[in-house]
Design a protein around this motif. Sequence first.
Motif, PDB file in Angstrom:
ATOM      1  N   CYS A  30       0.752  -1.727   0.388  1.00 41.91           N
ATOM      2  CA  CYS A  30       0.261  -0.095  -0.231  1.00 41.91           C
ATOM      3  C   CYS A  30       0.663   1.573   0.126  1.00 41.91           C
ATOM      4  N   ARG A  31       2.273   1.201   0.654  1.00 42.16           N
ATOM      5  CA  ARG A  31       2.984   2.663   1.102  1.00 42.16           C
ATOM      6  C   ARG A  31       3.270   2.207  -0.770  1.00 42.16           C
ATOM      7  N   LEU A  32       4.389   2.093  -1.112  1.00 36.69           N
ATOM      8  CA  LEU A  32       4.375   2.375  -2.547  1.00 36.69           C
ATOM      9  C   LEU A  32       3.048   2.353  -3.289  1.00 36.69           C
ATOM     10  N   ILE A  33       2.278   1.977  -3.698  1.00 44.69           N
ATOM     11  CA  ILE A  33       1.004   2.301  -4.548  1.00 44.69           C
ATOM     12  C   ILE A  33       0.839   3.992  -4.289  1.00 44.69           C
ATOM     13  N   ASN A  42      -0.922  11.402  -9.660  1.00 42.38           N
ATOM     14  CA  ASN A  42      -2.196  11.472  -9.201  1.00 42.38           C
ATOM     15  C   ASN A  42      -2.631  12.206  -8.099  1.00 42.38           C
ATOM     16  N   HIS A  43      -1.939  12.539  -7.154  1.00 40.70           N
ATOM     17  CA  HIS A  43      -2.179  13.238  -6.111  1.00 40.70           C
ATOM     18  C   HIS A  43      -1.149  14.491  -6.232  1.00 40.70           C
TER      19      HIS A  43
END
Length: 78
Positions: A30-33, A42-43
């Motif tokens: 999840c951290r790498l995503i 995307n952010h």
Amino acid sequence: MTLIVDCPNCKKQVIWNQDSKFRPFCSERCRLIDLGDWAEENHKISQPMQKDVVVSEEMLDALEAEFVQHNKFFVEPE
């Protein structure tokens, strides 16, 4: 008091302490995503930095309260 947060990626609940290696994320995956999403833009930071504004403790408290209210990021344990 134990603080529990939702993983920003998958929303799984994570205990916020020293044993939570990837906090606020539940895992390395999840951290790498999330990192990939930032790299792909995307952010984004929603507003440009304001250079001449003096930030007070009251302003920081208000911003924190607004963030917590709108993002439901921090969850108090039941």
